[in-house]
Design a protein around this motif. Structure first.
Motif, PDB file in Angstrom:
ATOM      1  N   ASP A   8       9.043  13.453  -6.414  1.00 38.76           N
ATOM      2  CA  ASP A   8      10.061  13.959  -7.344  1.00 38.76           C
ATOM      3  C   ASP A   8       9.523  14.481  -8.636  1.00 38.76           C
ATOM      4  N   ARG A   9       8.348  13.772  -9.212  1.00 42.32           N
ATOM      5  CA  ARG A   9       8.051  14.207 -10.471  1.00 42.32           C
ATOM      6  C   ARG A   9       6.617  14.901 -10.443  1.00 42.32           C
ATOM      7  N   ASP A  10       6.088  15.140  -9.274  1.00 47.52           N
ATOM      8  CA  ASP A  10       4.990  15.820  -9.029  1.00 47.52           C
ATOM      9  C   ASP A  10       3.737  15.223  -9.601  1.00 47.52           C
ATOM     10  N   THR A  11       3.727  14.144  -9.483  1.00 50.04           N
ATOM     11  CA  THR A  11       2.471  13.139 -10.464  1.00 50.04           C
ATOM     12  C   THR A  11       1.819  12.206  -9.383  1.00 50.04           C
ATOM     13  N   THR A  12       0.772  11.858  -9.752  1.00 49.17           N
ATOM     14  CA  THR A  12      -0.030  10.796  -8.934  1.00 49.17           C
ATOM     15  C   THR A  12      -0.739   9.891  -9.720  1.00 49.17           C
ATOM     16  N   PHE A  13      -0.804   8.767  -9.379  1.00 46.86           N
ATOM     17  CA  PHE A  13      -1.474   7.501 -10.138  1.00 46.86           C
ATOM     18  C   PHE A  13      -1.833   6.421  -9.339  1.00 46.86           C
ATOM     19  N   ARG A  14      -3.049   5.458  -9.780  1.00 47.36           N
ATOM     20  CA  ARG A  14      -3.117   4.330  -9.187  1.00 47.36           C
ATOM     21  C   ARG A  14      -2.695   3.205  -9.746  1.00 47.36           C
ATOM     22  N   VAL A  15      -2.375   2.090  -8.816  1.00 54.20           N
ATOM     23  CA  VAL A  15      -1.578   1.145  -9.269  1.00 54.20           C
ATOM     24  C   VAL A  15      -2.463   0.044  -8.789  1.00 54.20           C
ATOM     25  N   VAL A  16      -2.748  -0.844  -9.752  1.00 53.87           N
ATOM     26  CA  VAL A  16      -3.656  -2.128  -9.540  1.00 53.87           C
ATOM     27  C   VAL A  16      -2.957  -3.187  -9.578  1.00 53.87           C
ATOM     28  N   VAL A  17      -2.824  -4.237  -8.758  1.00 47.99           N
ATOM     29  CA  VAL A  17      -2.268  -5.642  -8.843  1.00 47.99           C
ATOM     30  C   VAL A  17      -3.321  -6.664  -8.979  1.00 47.99           C
ATOM     31  N   ARG A  18      -3.448  -7.323 -10.059  1.00 45.10           N
ATOM     32  CA  ARG A  18      -4.484  -8.319 -10.078  1.00 45.10           C
ATOM     33  C   ARG A  18      -4.128  -9.179 -11.304  1.00 45.10           C
ATOM     34  N   TYR A  19      -4.542 -10.358 -11.165  1.00 49.74           N
ATOM     35  CA  TYR A  19      -4.459 -11.506 -12.247  1.00 49.74           C
ATOM     36  C   TYR A  19      -2.779 -11.510 -13.006  1.00 49.74           C
ATOM     37  N   GLN A  20      -2.005 -11.600 -12.174  1.00 48.69           N
ATOM     38  CA  GLN A  20      -0.774 -11.530 -12.608  1.00 48.69           C
ATOM     39  C   GLN A  20      -0.407 -10.265 -13.381  1.00 48.69           C
ATOM     40  N   SER A  21      -0.971  -9.241 -13.000  1.00 48.76           N
ATOM     41  CA  SER A  21      -0.702  -8.012 -13.763  1.00 48.76           C
ATOM     42  C   SER A  21      -0.384  -6.878 -13.092  1.00 48.76           C
ATOM     43  N   VAL A  22       0.215  -5.727 -13.541  1.00 48.44           N
ATOM     44  CA  VAL A  22       0.128  -4.666 -12.755  1.00 48.44           C
ATOM     45  C   VAL A  22      -0.243  -3.418 -13.643  1.00 48.44           C
ATOM     46  N   GLU A  23      -1.435  -2.631 -13.358  1.00 49.69           N
ATOM     47  CA  GLU A  23      -2.100  -1.751 -14.019  1.00 49.69           C
ATOM     48  C   GLU A  23      -1.604  -0.207 -13.467  1.00 49.69           C
ATOM     49  N   LEU A  24      -1.309   0.747 -14.170  1.00 51.98           N
ATOM     50  CA  LEU A  24      -1.094   1.944 -13.947  1.00 51.98           C
ATOM     51  C   LEU A  24      -2.205   2.633 -14.466  1.00 51.98           C
ATOM     52  N   HIS A  25      -3.044   3.008 -13.545  1.00 55.40           N
ATOM     53  CA  HIS A  25      -4.208   4.187 -13.714  1.00 55.40           C
ATOM     54  C   HIS A  25      -3.910   5.734 -13.655  1.00 55.40           C
ATOM     55  N   VAL A  26      -4.056   6.484 -14.836  1.00 54.57           N
ATOM     56  CA  VAL A  26      -3.817   7.804 -14.765  1.00 54.57           C
ATOM     57  C   VAL A  26      -4.898   8.419 -13.981  1.00 54.57           C
ATOM     58  N   LEU A  27      -4.482   9.603 -13.197  1.00 49.21           N
ATOM     59  CA  LEU A  27      -5.377  10.502 -12.622  1.00 49.21           C
ATOM     60  C   LEU A  27      -5.196  11.929 -13.386  1.00 49.21           C
ATOM     61  N   PRO A  28      -6.140  12.676 -13.490  1.00 51.07           N
ATOM     62  CA  PRO A  28      -5.889  13.987 -14.070  1.00 51.07           C
ATOM     63  C   PRO A  28      -4.747  14.813 -13.896  1.00 51.07           C
ATOM     64  N   ASP A  29      -3.868  14.602 -12.894  1.00 50.49           N
ATOM     65  CA  ASP A  29      -2.588  15.255 -12.885  1.00 50.49           C
ATOM     66  C   ASP A  29      -1.531  14.372 -12.958  1.00 50.49           C
ATOM     67  N   THR A  30      -1.755  13.294 -13.644  1.00 48.76           N
ATOM     68  CA  THR A  30      -0.522  12.316 -13.991  1.00 48.76           C
ATOM     69  C   THR A  30       0.115  12.579 -15.146  1.00 48.76           C
TER      70      THR A  30
END
Length: 59
Positions: A8-30
């Motif tokens: 819907d928003r034409d974007t991509t990113f990585r999601v990492v779940v670890r140590y009771q946290s959620v990390e959103l890592h941007v990619l070049p087209d995020t």
């Protein structure tokens, strides 16, 4: 780790779940709208309090 594609928003990113946290890592087209939408989905479906921090590494 998950690769998230928001068509819907034409974007991509990585999601990492670890140590009771959620990390959103941007990619070049995020796009920021995609990250905001993911954050809203997380807060809407949980009773937890979420804390947001931003970390960047200059190139």
């Amino acid at each position: 780790m998950y690769l998230v594609r928001d068509h819907d928003r034409d974007t991509t990113f990585r999601v990492v779940v670890r140590y009771q946290s959620v990390e959103l890592h941007v990619l070049p087209d995020t796009r920021s709208a995609g990250l905001l939408a993911m954050y809203r989905r997380l807060t809407d479906c949980s009773d937890l309090t979420w804390t947001v921090s931003c970390e960047s590494t200059p190139t």
